[in-house]
Design a protein around this motif. Structure first.
Motif, mmCIF file in Angstrom:
data_model
loop_
_atom_site.group_PDB
_atom_site.id
_atom_site.type_symbol
_atom_site.label_atom_id
_atom_site.label_comp_id
_atom_site.label_asym_id
_atom_site.label_seq_id
_atom_site.Cartn_x
_atom_site.Cartn_y
_atom_site.Cartn_z
ATOM 1 N N VAL A 142 -7.912 -4.088 3.481
ATOM 2 C CA VAL A 142 -8.044 -3.319 4.721
ATOM 3 C C VAL A 142 -7.635 -1.860 4.482
ATOM 4 O O VAL A 142 -7.236 -1.505 3.385
ATOM 5 N N HIS A 143 -7.723 -1.064 5.540
ATOM 6 C CA HIS A 143 -7.439 0.377 5.430
ATOM 7 C C HIS A 143 -6.034 0.647 4.859
ATOM 8 O O HIS A 143 -5.866 1.459 3.944
ATOM 9 N N ILE A 144 -5.000 -0.058 5.377
ATOM 10 C CA ILE A 144 -3.622 0.154 4.895
ATOM 11 C C ILE A 144 -3.516 -0.131 3.398
ATOM 12 O O ILE A 144 -2.742 0.503 2.685
ATOM 13 N N ALA A 145 -4.327 -1.091 2.916
ATOM 14 C CA ALA A 145 -4.271 -1.463 1.495
ATOM 15 C C ALA A 145 -4.674 -0.288 0.603
ATOM 16 O O ALA A 145 -4.195 -0.180 -0.534
ATOM 17 N N GLN A 146 -5.529 0.588 1.105
ATOM 18 C CA GLN A 146 -6.005 1.705 0.266
ATOM 19 C C GLN A 146 -4.854 2.630 -0.151
ATOM 20 O O GLN A 146 -4.618 2.797 -1.344
ATOM 21 N N PRO A 147 -4.108 3.218 0.816
ATOM 22 C CA PRO A 147 -2.961 4.023 0.366
ATOM 23 C C PRO A 147 -1.879 3.182 -0.304
ATOM 24 O O PRO A 147 -1.215 3.663 -1.230
ATOM 25 N N ILE A 204 2.224 3.651 7.177
ATOM 26 C CA ILE A 204 2.604 2.229 7.164
ATOM 27 C C ILE A 204 2.764 1.768 5.720
ATOM 28 O O ILE A 204 3.723 1.069 5.377
ATOM 29 N N ALA A 205 1.856 2.209 4.834
ATOM 30 C CA ALA A 205 1.965 1.868 3.410
ATOM 31 C C ALA A 205 3.309 2.360 2.864
ATOM 32 O O ALA A 205 4.006 1.658 2.131
ATOM 33 N N GLN A 256 -2.533 2.764 -4.021
ATOM 34 C CA GLN A 256 -2.320 4.024 -4.751
ATOM 35 C C GLN A 256 -0.851 4.366 -4.886
ATOM 36 O O GLN A 256 -0.369 4.709 -5.962
ATOM 37 N N MET A 257 -0.127 4.259 -3.762
ATOM 38 C CA MET A 257 1.304 4.613 -3.779
ATOM 39 C C MET A 257 2.083 3.671 -4.692
ATOM 40 O O MET A 257 3.003 4.093 -5.384
ATOM 41 N N ALA A 258 1.713 2.392 -4.661
ATOM 42 C CA ALA A 258 2.426 1.408 -5.483
ATOM 43 C C ALA A 258 2.192 1.691 -6.964
ATOM 44 O O ALA A 258 3.109 1.583 -7.779
#
Lengths: 246, 107
Positions: A89-94, A216-217, A97-99
């Protein structure tokens, strides 16, 4: 350090094998020690250093060991931390990357191939199996975090069920308090004890007032970090998280 | 997605393969407040470019200088930075910590 030793170290990292780099601080000589090495592989440095090299890996902290005239620095290189994200989902995208920037090897699970595309998630390893099967195969361990983001019980529940049957250091589930309470009931019906269910952070993330998917990410990554480094899920003032994804 | 922490070692190897002189600095021990833990690394090439860190940026300049000497002369050096070290004090370890750093030539 010899270029060959550097190459060996990089090869081990790429193969995700835990190794310890042993350096004699007097002579500058260095060796790679793997827990799987046999005794005869290492006549070259004190053999009891192999045990210490293992200890450095299990503590994930370097050790300084004195042996006679020599001082050895044992630097452990564990395989990277892992993050398993369920739901492309959308939150998974950032979050992916951040992880990755934070040192995690990231795997994304979503059987919905319209969501889990290379275009939406460039460079991310994507698995399109059903989440429980995918998580079982990935064998989450004490250096793995599992975060469910689909908010769909038919995908999140099997993922959480499989995660609870393994030993990740962190499990987080997106969803409101109400959603989470209902989810806990369903997971209890699958045979999970209340104490085990407390391991799930829901609503996921630290309460930093996040609004956008990236924020949220960030709150999820912050909470994962807190659990990893302080071994605490619910800090004073942060209890319960806040990202309901509603 | 691959974590980026491997970049330091990979950068060091890449420089080496390109024929550049390379030194690697590693934090061995820290006392008091230090922003980077033992094990943290900094790779330096002969033109002074560097990747990674051994502090919050307070002593990198000094470590790069010493790494350049090591690249010229070869060998290794174990150095201490912190309040007790006047030279490092000039470099400014503002956090008030002390740390021991091992610098080695990659040959």
């Amino acid at each position: 350090m010899k270029t060959d030793t550097l190459q060996q170290l990089i090869n081990a990292r790429q193969a995700k094998e835990p190794v310890t780099l042993i350096t004699d601080l007097e002579t500058g000589q260095s060796w790679i020690s793997a827990p799987t090495d046999l005794d005869e592989d290492h006549g070259i440095y004190p053999s009891d250093l192999r045990e210490e090299a293992r200890r450095a890996l299990s503590q994930d902290k370097p050790l300084i060991i004195e042996r006679g005239q020599n001082t050895y620095f044992l630097n452990p290189f564990n395989p990277p931390l892992r993050l398993i994200v369920v739901g492309a989902v959308h939150i998974a995208q950032p979050l992916c990357q951040m992880a990755a920037i934070s040192g995690y090897a990231v795997t994304l699970i979503d059987p919905r191939t319209a969501f889990a595309t290379d275009q939406r998630f460039p460079d991310v390893e994507i698995i399109t199996d059903w989440p429980d099967e995918a998580i079982r195969n990935l064998k989450p361990d004490s250096r793995t975090s599992v975060v469910t983001l689909t908010h769909d019980p038919k995908l999140d529940d099997p993922a959480l069920d499989a995660a609870l049957r393994s030993h990740p250091f962190y499990i987080g589930a997106l969803g409101s308090r109400k959603t989470h309470a209902a989810r806990l009931k369903r997971l209890a019906a699958l045979g999970h004890e209340a104490a085990a269910l407390e391991k799930i952070s829901g609503p996921v993330g630290l309460d930093i007032g996040s609004k956008s998917p990236a924020e949220i990410a960030l709150s999820i990554l912050a909470e994962m970090t807190c659990v990893l480094r302080k071994n605490k899920l619910h800090e004073e003032g942060n209890a319960g998280g806040e990202n309901d994804g509603a | 997605m691959t974590p980026i922490s491997d970049d330091i070692l990979q950068q060091a190897l890449q420089w080496k393969r390109q024929g550049q002189g390379v030194a690697l600095a590693t934090v061995i021990q820290t006392w008091g407040s230090a922003p980077r833990p033992a094990g943290a690394q900094l790779a330096v090439n002969d033109s002074g470019a560097f990747s990674g860190s051994v502090s919050g940026g307070c002593i990198e300049g000094e470590v790069v200088e010493r790494a350049l000497d090591i690249i010229k002369a070869g060998g290794t050096q174990l150095c201490e930075f912190g309040i007790s070290n006047t030279r490092a004090w000039e470099t400014g370890l503002a956090c008030g910590g002390t740390l021991k750093i091992f610098i080695e030539f990659v040959d």
